[in-house]
Design an enzyme around this catalytic site. Structure first.
Site, PDB file in Angstrom:
ATOM      1  N   GLY A 260      -1.191  16.985  23.361  1.00 21.99           N
ATOM      2  CA  GLY A 260       0.204  17.190  23.715  1.00 21.99           C
ATOM      3  C   GLY A 260       0.680  18.586  23.376  1.00 21.99           C
ATOM      4  CG  PHE A 261      -1.517  21.257  22.411  1.00 19.99           C
ATOM      5  CD1 PHE A 261      -2.197  21.239  21.209  1.00 19.99           C
ATOM      6  CD2 PHE A 261      -2.240  21.067  23.573  1.00 19.99           C
ATOM      7  CE1 PHE A 261      -3.568  21.033  21.159  1.00 19.99           C
ATOM      8  CE2 PHE A 261      -3.619  20.864  23.529  1.00 19.99           C
ATOM      9  CZ  PHE A 261      -4.280  20.845  22.327  1.00 19.99           C
ATOM     10  CD  GLN A 712      -5.500  19.032  14.591  1.00 16.64           C
ATOM     11  OE1 GLN A 712      -4.364  19.449  14.775  1.00 16.64           O
ATOM     12  NE2 GLN A 712      -6.203  18.501  15.575  1.00 16.64           N
ATOM     13  CD  GLU A 779       3.026  22.590  14.761  1.00 22.30           C
ATOM     14  OE1 GLU A 779       3.684  22.771  15.800  1.00 22.30           O
ATOM     15  OE2 GLU A 779       3.471  21.974  13.785  1.00 22.30           O
TER      16      GLU A 779
END
Length: 818
Positions: A260-261, A712, A779
């Protein structure tokens, strides 16, 4: 507490925690220590076998297919939709054009419907109609044939960012705040050394592998929507409000999401379209966006223009920091790209300015994209820091360490765990930073070699989250199974595995005795996958539910809670029990009563003996000295969860956990930190840039699963390569049409673009964060990564590129002659 009391509480076990102070973590005391280990994904076998059901994989009886139709003008009104042009196609069964259609998606966490209209056009590609067919092919042909008449008003559209900048307005909303401290505009020109530069970043597309998709079916008056969504809780509210139905009249299901980001944080157009079509036709309807539709009608990262001003003394001490940004979005939308969100706290400087101006554009909605704010902002700030270091003739690492603040310079509150300096020091040593060449000095054949580095930071937060954990008798090796339930989602980040590790550790079970159920709005509401807060927030809710179960197990086993140990289905005491204040008071009272009774008993016994002697009943010898026999308390014996459940709770135990943010968010500043080190080669003839190696060193509290966390970070660093070198949405300045709306023209990194990436985690615990002591990682790994590449390009060539992406055309004219 008697057995009746225990059983009466089984249906009401709960544990709530608000983060108002630092907390200890039971994860430091569990026997198995599964949390942190690089355990394979428990759902991995389903994914590699193609058995994990993504939304578009469902095939329901009598299912129809919907295809969206987008506007072909950039601004105006819809005059007429000619349904007959599509209905003439064999197999087309309906054409929908409804004012409840969404103009654009909703942002994450917002609990209201997005803007809705199908009659007014705000941007090219805006969803206008849905064509439904018996087959996908029929619907596609019908969509291609559908004719729509418009009242074109592109003459009054806003399509050119540069032309619209003079009409921009200052904004100061919740995403970030404008700030003014000291006299930055006066101190900057007076600085011994300064930089005052402008960096620009283009719009970018989130580009998740799975496109936006929804499958709607109405069952007994209730909508069941299979969809690809990152945040079920808020999105469920958005959905029912958009459809004007009651909360309990809709159920959303997203057990597996293919990335999705940020693009799937809120509901998108296809969800409402599918729901309305399914209700009208009284049959299931599947709507899958094409790649072009995803890019044209969901969200984009805003393009930015950022002015960075840095003023320092001759020794490199920063005293002035200015970070002012232009961003863009649709009219009336509140979200903006918070470019300076990390500038507030990364480096010291008593004179500070942060300002934002919004440019209203008739383009696809600006929204969250992985690391909103930091990803774009650190592309500018971290390169400006490199420029300052070059002017000072100072090592970029030493400049950053020299300006490490003792507390948040913008709010004057202390930091929680902050290992930025350690990340830079460790990375410099591991990378071989001391061998960094002088600017434009190292050649290998036709390749100019350069090193670059950048700091990384990402603010951390805990979000309100709930989970339910149940313990039941089952046919497992331990005879017990734990079931975790929450509407939290797994977007490829490893949520299934991480939550299973937490529950397994705290309940003393092998991980294959834990079942995790996710992505269902009928389950307890979690934070969702967004803002790098999902794992720690939903994980904390699971932690608290397990803690409530542990306390109940301790009561059932008659073991003090602080020495309760659970391992492989067994329950036993371990260590020395530390009595609570209540226990100490109770024990003191009991001792006093015992002593009083004992003294009284001795007195009576003596008196009786003396009386007996006087009347000649004894010879003065007594068999009782007046003291109580010592009663040795047997230590609680070991038992098993299976035994406790069988005896006391044959129908199982269930507990609810709930975490909420609290005072810690205001009393301390919390973030994850890291450092990127990069080596690039720039071809002196073609201007091609190749990333040769990258190292990322990160400190983000407790790492919950080393393998999924590393994945990640690799993904974030790869994202950084794309942002630095290739990703760019191009809009036609005449009508706002997106010119590169597919993978053929919008370039993202492929395997050939990415070298081996090295990731290092520094041990850290953050007791202010949550009961897990964990912080977000996904992130953080993107933040600063692109800047490290840009700084390496400068080191290799002596060319400073301030307009992203760094494409060959921006280097060729300045490359040295052969």
């Amino acid at each position: 507490m008697n057995l009746t009391d225990l059983l009466s509480n089984h249906q009401d076990l709960s544990k709530q925690q608000k983060m108002d102070e630092p907390v200890d973590s039971l994860l430091d005391k569990t026997a198995s220590q599964l949390v942190g280990k690089p355990i394979n994904r428990i759902d991995g076998h389903l994914k590699v076998a193609g058995k994990a059901p993504y939304t578009a994989d469902y095939i329901l009886p009598n299912m129809a297919y919907g295809v969206m139709v987008g506007a072909t003008i950039g601004k105006g009104k819809v005059k007429q939709v000619h349904d007959d042009t599509a209905l003439a196609i064999e197999g087309v069964i309906a054409v929908l054009h409804d004012e409840l259609f969404l103009r654009n998606p909703q942002q994450g966490t917002v609990k209201r419907a997005p803007a809705q209209t199908a009659s007014e056009v705000f941007y090219h590609g805006q969803p206008i109609a849905l064509v439904v067919g018996e087959t996908l092919e029929a619907a596609q042909q019908g969509a291609a044939a559908l004719q729509i008449d418009y009242d074109n008003d592109e003459a009054h559209g806003h399509f050119d960012f540069e032309q619209e900048k003079p009409h921009s307005q200052y904004i100061n909303w919740v995403t970030d705040k404008n700030q003014y401290m000291g006299k930055p505009e006066k101190t900057l020109p007076k600085a011994d050394v300064s930089v005052d530069v402008t960096y620009t970043t283009p719009s970018q597309s989130n580009m998740a592998m799975e496109p936006h998709v929804s499958l709607a079916q109405w069952q007994d008056g209730r909508l069941v929507l299979h969809t690809a969504n990152q945040m079920i809780g808020a999105s469920h509210v958005q959905l029912v409000k958009a459809l004007k139905i009651k909360d309990d009249e809709a159920r959303m299901l997203s057990p597996y999401v293919g990335g999705g980001f940020g693009a799937k944080l809120g509901i998108s157009s296809e969800s409402v379209m599918a729901a309305l079509a399914a209700k009208q036709l009284d049959r299931p309807v599947l709507v899958v966006m094409t790649r072009a539709q995803v890019m044209e009608s969901t969200v984009r990262r805003s393009n930015t223009e950022q002015r960075i001003g840095l003023g320092a003394d001759a020794d490199g001490t920063l005293h002035t920091v200015i970070h002012n940004s232009y961003v863009s979005s649709l009219p009336s939308e509140l979200f903006f790209e918070p470019c300076a969100v990390s500038t507030h706290f990364l480096y010291q400087g008593e004179n500070r300015e942060v300002k934002y101006r919004m440019v209203r554009m008739n383009q696809v909605l600006s929204g969250s994209m992985r690391a909103p704010g930091e990803a774009a902002g650190q592309l500018a700030l971290e390169c400006a820091m490199d420029e300052l270091a070059h002017k000072l003739d100072m090592c970029p690492v030493k400049l950053r360490i020299h300006n490490e603040p003792k507390e948040n310079p913008s709010t004057n509150v202390p930091f929680t765990a902050r290992k930025l300096v350690e990340c830079m020091q460790h990375g410099a040593k591991a990378f071989g930073w001391d061998n960094r060449p002088a600017v434009a000095s190292r050649m290998e054949g036709d390749w100019m070699i350069g090193y670059g580095m950048a700091a990384a930071s990402r603010s951390d937060q805990v979000m309100a989250s709930e989970a339910r954990v149940s313990l039941n008798l089952a046919g497992t090796d331990t005879g017990v199974q734990a079931i975790v339930e929450t509407d939290m989602t797994d977007i490829g980040t490893g949520t299934y595995t991480i939550l299973a590790q937490i529950a397994a550790d705290l309940l003393g079970l092998p991980i294959d005795c834990v079942e995790v159920k996710l992505g269902d709005s009928d389950m307890p509401t979690a934070a969702g996958s967004g803002g790098s807060s999902g794992a720690s927030s939903s994980g904390s809710a699971v932690y608290l539910a397990c803690q409530a179960l542990r306390e109940e197990i301790a009561k059932l086993a008659d073991i003090p809670n602080d020495i309760l140990q659970l391992a492989n289905g067994c329950v036993y005491p371990q260590g020395e029990h530390e009595a609570s204040l209540a226990e100490k008071l109770s024990e003191k009272i009991a001792d006093t009563v015992t002593e009083t009774v004992s003294d009284l008993s001795a007195t009576i016994s003596t008196a009786v003996s003396e009386l007996a002697e006087r009347v000649g009943l004894t010879d003065g010898n007594t068999q009782n000295d007046g003291k109580q026999d010592d009663q040795a308390t047997a230590a609680p014996s070991s038992t098993t969860l299976k035994h406790l459940l069988s005896e006391h709770a044959p129908h199982g135990l269930s507990a609810q956990g709930s975490i909420k943010p609290g005072k810690n968010a205001n009393t301390h500043h919390r973030a994850g930190y890291g450092a990127h080190f990069t080596e690039v080669g720039v071809h002196r003839v073609t201007g091609e840039v190749r990333v040769r190696r990258m190292l990322g060193v990160f400190a983000a509290g407790r790492i919950l699963n080393e393998k999924t966390a590393r994945s990640q970070c690799i993904g974030g660093m790869t994202f950084g390569v794309g942002a630095a070198l290739m990703e760019q949405m191009v809009h036609d300045t005449r009508n706002g049409r997106l010119c590169n709306h597919d993978f053929a023209e919008y370039h993202v990194p492929t395997n050939a673009d990415i070298p081996d990436l090295e990731v290092v985690f520094l041990p850290e615990r953050d007791e202010y964060a949550n009961p897990l002591h964990a912080k977000g990682i996904g992130e953080l790994a993107l933040s600063g990564a692109g800047a490290a590449i840009n700084n390496a390009v400068f080191n290799a060539t002596g060319i400073r590129v301030r307009e992203y992406p760094i494409t060959a055309d921006k280097l060729l004219a300045q490359l040295p002659l052969l």
